[in-house]
Design a protein around this motif. Structure first.
Motif, mmCIF file in Angstrom:
data_model
loop_
_atom_site.group_PDB
_atom_site.id
_atom_site.type_symbol
_atom_site.label_atom_id
_atom_site.label_comp_id
_atom_site.label_asym_id
_atom_site.label_seq_id
_atom_site.Cartn_x
_atom_site.Cartn_y
_atom_site.Cartn_z
ATOM 1 N N MET A 24 -56.439 -61.013 -10.326
ATOM 2 C CA MET A 24 -56.142 -62.244 -9.567
ATOM 3 C C MET A 24 -56.217 -61.980 -8.060
ATOM 4 S SD MET A 24 -55.487 -65.044 -11.286
ATOM 5 C CE MET A 24 -55.272 -65.519 -13.008
ATOM 6 N N ARG A 25 -55.874 -60.754 -7.642
ATOM 7 C CA ARG A 25 -55.920 -60.418 -6.210
ATOM 8 C C ARG A 25 -57.353 -60.458 -5.676
ATOM 9 N NH1 ARG A 25 -50.724 -59.960 -8.154
ATOM 10 N NH2 ARG A 25 -49.359 -59.904 -6.352
ATOM 11 N N GLU A 26 -58.303 -60.332 -6.571
ATOM 12 C CA GLU A 26 -59.702 -60.318 -6.110
ATOM 13 C C GLU A 26 -60.394 -61.666 -6.332
ATOM 14 O OE1 GLU A 26 -61.709 -56.980 -7.831
ATOM 15 O OE2 GLU A 26 -60.039 -55.644 -7.368
ATOM 16 N N VAL A 58 -38.941 -61.009 -9.063
ATOM 17 C CA VAL A 58 -38.716 -61.716 -10.332
ATOM 18 C C VAL A 58 -40.053 -62.233 -10.883
ATOM 19 C CG1 VAL A 58 -37.515 -63.634 -11.452
ATOM 20 C CG2 VAL A 58 -36.435 -62.462 -9.534
ATOM 21 N N GLY A 59 -40.339 -61.911 -12.138
ATOM 22 C CA GLY A 59 -41.631 -62.287 -12.707
ATOM 23 C C GLY A 59 -42.720 -61.499 -12.012
ATOM 24 N N SER A 60 -42.535 -60.193 -11.973
ATOM 25 C CA SER A 60 -43.397 -59.306 -11.157
ATOM 26 C C SER A 60 -44.799 -59.174 -11.704
ATOM 27 C CB SER A 60 -42.781 -57.917 -11.093
ATOM 28 O OG SER A 60 -42.783 -57.353 -12.403
ATOM 29 N N ASN A 81 -39.158 -57.138 -12.136
ATOM 30 C CA ASN A 81 -38.529 -57.793 -13.288
ATOM 31 C C ASN A 81 -39.580 -58.607 -14.034
ATOM 32 O OD1 ASN A 81 -36.337 -60.691 -13.521
ATOM 33 N ND2 ASN A 81 -36.746 -59.149 -15.056
ATOM 34 N N GLU A 82 -39.870 -58.195 -15.261
ATOM 35 C CA GLU A 82 -40.935 -58.858 -16.022
ATOM 36 C C GLU A 82 -40.582 -58.841 -17.503
ATOM 37 O OE1 GLU A 82 -43.815 -60.688 -15.311
ATOM 38 O OE2 GLU A 82 -43.564 -60.885 -17.469
ATOM 39 N N ILE A 83 -40.656 -60.010 -18.143
ATOM 40 C CA ILE A 83 -40.269 -60.084 -19.552
ATOM 41 C C ILE A 83 -41.448 -59.940 -20.521
ATOM 42 C CG2 ILE A 83 -38.133 -61.392 -19.322
ATOM 43 C CD1 ILE A 83 -39.757 -63.940 -19.916
ATOM 44 N N GLU A 106 -35.617 -57.520 -19.087
ATOM 45 C CA GLU A 106 -34.924 -58.701 -19.621
ATOM 46 C C GLU A 106 -35.114 -59.873 -18.658
ATOM 47 O OE1 GLU A 106 -30.836 -57.826 -20.890
ATOM 48 O OE2 GLU A 106 -31.518 -55.748 -20.903
ATOM 49 N N SER A 107 -34.714 -61.045 -19.132
ATOM 50 C CA SER A 107 -34.839 -62.221 -18.274
ATOM 51 C C SER A 107 -34.013 -62.026 -16.999
ATOM 52 C CB SER A 107 -34.333 -63.448 -19.038
ATOM 53 O OG SER A 107 -34.455 -64.581 -18.213
ATOM 54 N N PHE A 108 -34.494 -62.589 -15.890
ATOM 55 C CA PHE A 108 -33.816 -62.428 -14.597
ATOM 56 C C PHE A 108 -32.322 -62.746 -14.697
ATOM 57 C CE2 PHE A 108 -32.525 -64.824 -10.693
ATOM 58 C CZ PHE A 108 -32.238 -63.692 -9.930
ATOM 59 N N SER A 120 -39.516 -64.341 -5.538
ATOM 60 C CA SER A 120 -40.203 -64.926 -6.686
ATOM 61 C C SER A 120 -41.575 -65.350 -6.171
ATOM 62 C CB SER A 120 -39.349 -66.032 -7.311
ATOM 63 O OG SER A 120 -39.832 -67.295 -7.110
ATOM 64 N N TRP A 121 -42.568 -64.610 -6.618
ATOM 65 C CA TRP A 121 -43.942 -64.761 -6.070
ATOM 66 C C TRP A 121 -44.850 -65.227 -7.215
ATOM 67 C CZ3 TRP A 121 -47.298 -66.303 -3.107
ATOM 68 C CH2 TRP A 121 -48.494 -65.692 -2.767
ATOM 69 N N GLY A 122 -45.126 -66.520 -7.199
ATOM 70 C CA GLY A 122 -45.926 -67.104 -8.280
ATOM 71 C C GLY A 122 -45.108 -67.352 -9.533
HETATM 72 C C1 LIG Z 1 -47.598 -66.058 -12.461
HETATM 73 S S1 LIG Z 1 -46.780 -64.686 -13.080
HETATM 74 C C2 LIG Z 1 -46.304 -63.925 -11.590
HETATM 75 C C3 LIG Z 1 -47.298 -63.019 -10.985
HETATM 76 C C4 LIG Z 1 -46.717 -61.848 -10.254
HETATM 77 N N1 LIG Z 1 -45.549 -62.195 -9.454
HETATM 78 C C5 LIG Z 1 -47.729 -61.142 -9.389
HETATM 79 O O1 LIG Z 1 -47.435 -60.900 -8.219
HETATM 80 O O2 LIG Z 1 -48.800 -60.795 -9.897
HETATM 81 C C6 LIG Z 1 -45.197 -65.224 -13.654
HETATM 82 C C7 LIG Z 1 -44.472 -64.142 -14.427
HETATM 83 O O3 LIG Z 1 -43.106 -64.520 -14.642
HETATM 84 C C8 LIG Z 1 -42.689 -63.915 -15.845
HETATM 85 N N2 LIG Z 1 -41.430 -64.545 -16.270
HETATM 86 C C9 LIG Z 1 -41.277 -65.767 -16.843
HETATM 87 N N3 LIG Z 1 -39.971 -66.005 -17.108
HETATM 88 C C10 LIG Z 1 -39.281 -64.927 -16.650
HETATM 89 C C11 LIG Z 1 -37.888 -64.591 -16.612
HETATM 90 N N4 LIG Z 1 -36.970 -65.419 -17.102
HETATM 91 N N5 LIG Z 1 -37.523 -63.404 -16.076
HETATM 92 C C12 LIG Z 1 -38.458 -62.561 -15.568
HETATM 93 N N6 LIG Z 1 -39.791 -62.819 -15.587
HETATM 94 C C13 LIG Z 1 -40.201 -63.990 -16.117
HETATM 95 C C14 LIG Z 1 -43.877 -64.172 -16.763
HETATM 96 O O4 LIG Z 1 -43.890 -63.322 -17.881
HETATM 97 C C15 LIG Z 1 -45.073 -63.939 -15.823
HETATM 98 O O5 LIG Z 1 -45.577 -62.637 -15.910
#
Ligand SMILES: C[S@@+](CC[C@H](N)C(=O)[O-])C[C@H]1O[C@@H](n2cnc3c(N)ncnc32)[C@H](O)[C@@H]1O
Length: 299
Positions: A24-26, A58-60, A81-83, A106-108, A120-122
């Motif tokens: 996605m970065r490219e 969060v959601g890394s 943090n990634e589920i 685990e979930s955030f 929270s980036w994206g």
């Molecule tokens: C669009 S992606 C984010 C991209 C990422 N931040 C990056 O820089 O490439 C959103 C992410 O949030 C994660 N996610 C969704 N619910 C979550 C939760 N409750 N806790 C942590 N991560 C979560 C998803 O699994 C997904 O990988």
């Protein structure tokens, strides 16, 4: 929100061997520019604090941004943090050389330690809206929420903006925006959706369609077919009004959502220079508003 989150592209089988974050970065506009900006914002906070910070991403995803922060600020504790299992595994591999970085799967809302910077980036449009209370509970004194996202380019009319300004509560019901206690109650009891909200959803879908066409063309022109295919799937997810795990809202709506959850907008940064209908990426710095500690608890 399912904790496995396997229904969005990030958890799907065909992307198992793909580092979606890296491609996605490219092949996607604005994401790597957002990375650079966010790293700078965290570095400034580190300098102002005069001590190492605890930072969560969060959601890394696969941890691309987490790694950039760990490289730039090696004395800070960085938690990716990634589920979803695939990107979490990729993040673990990527962060292995960085002793102060770790992965939390685990979930955030299960994270319980205090945090100086919550990024929270994206991810905002994937998270349950209740996570904002958790953000406020965990932020240290002087802490910040850096919320950067791919929004739906602005689609609110002046009339919608006025309605939002006067709303003390906002909530999504089946994907439709509800902006008063009466509307929320009518939706919960009878499934009623106000006419203005149906119109707004129509505007959201049309604006999104225009944005996704641009993103997919951008990827195809550069030969990034995986990005194009992922974005076609994301487009479909996002067009389904009731699909909560992929639901991009306009910046104005999210700003208002943060305000009603007791946050003050300390800064707003725009990424990319395009006409408003193709302006999707914004990065905000939010801090808890003075005297807002019980804003959610009161409702
Ligand atoms: C669009 S992606 C984010 C991209 C990422 N931040 C990056 O820089 O490439 C959103 C992410 O949030 C994660 N996610 C969704 N619910 C979550 C939760 N409750 N806790 C942590 N991560 C979560 C998803 O699994 C997904 O990988």
């Amino acid at each position: 929100m399912s904790t496995e989150n396997i229904s969005t592209v990030y958890g799907r089988e065909e992307f198992k061997r793909v580092d979606v974050g890296a491609v996605m970065r490219e092949g996607h506009p604005d994401i790597s520019d957002g990375d650079q900006l966010i790293v700078e914002l965290v570095a400034k906070r580190r300098q102002a604090a005069g001590r190492p910070l605890t930072v969560i991403d969060v959601g890394s995803g696969s941890g691309v941004l987490s790694e950039l922060i760990a490289q730039r600020l090696p004395d800070c504790r960085v938690i990716a943090n990634e589920i979803a299992p695939n990107p979490a595994r990729q993040a673990r591999e990527r962060l292995a050389p960085h002793p102060r970085a770790e992965v939390f799967t685990e979930s955030f809302t299960e994270w319980k330690e205090p945090l100086d910077v919550i990024i929270s980036w994206g991810s905002h449009h994937h998270l349950p809206h209740s996570h904002l209370q958790h953000v406020r509970d965990l932020l240290t004194e002087g802490g910040v929420l850096i919320l950067g996202d791919e929004f739906c380019p602005e689609y609110c009319t002046d009339e919608n903006a006025e309605r939002l300004r006067n709303a003390e509560v906002i909530e999504l019901g089946g994907g439709y925006l509800l902006a008063s206690a009466e509307e929320i109650e009518a939706y919960r009891e009878h499934g009623t959706v106000p006419e203005w909200s149906r119109d707004l959803e129509d505007r959201r879908r049309r604006t999104l369609w225009n944005w996704y066409k641009f993103v997919i063309d951008y990827a195809i022109e550069r030969g990034y077919w995986q990005v194009a295919i992922a974005e076609m799937q994301i487009t479909k997810d996002d067009m389904v009004t009731s699909f909560e795990e992929e639901h991009k809202l306009s910046p104005l709506i999210v700003e208002h959502e943060l305000a009603v959850h007791g946050f003050e907008q300390a800064a707003k940064h725009v990424i990319g220079e395009r006409p408003a209908e193709l302006q999707s990426f914004f990065v905000y710095e939010f801090v808890p508003a003075a005297g807002s500690a019980d804003a959610d608890a009161d409702r």
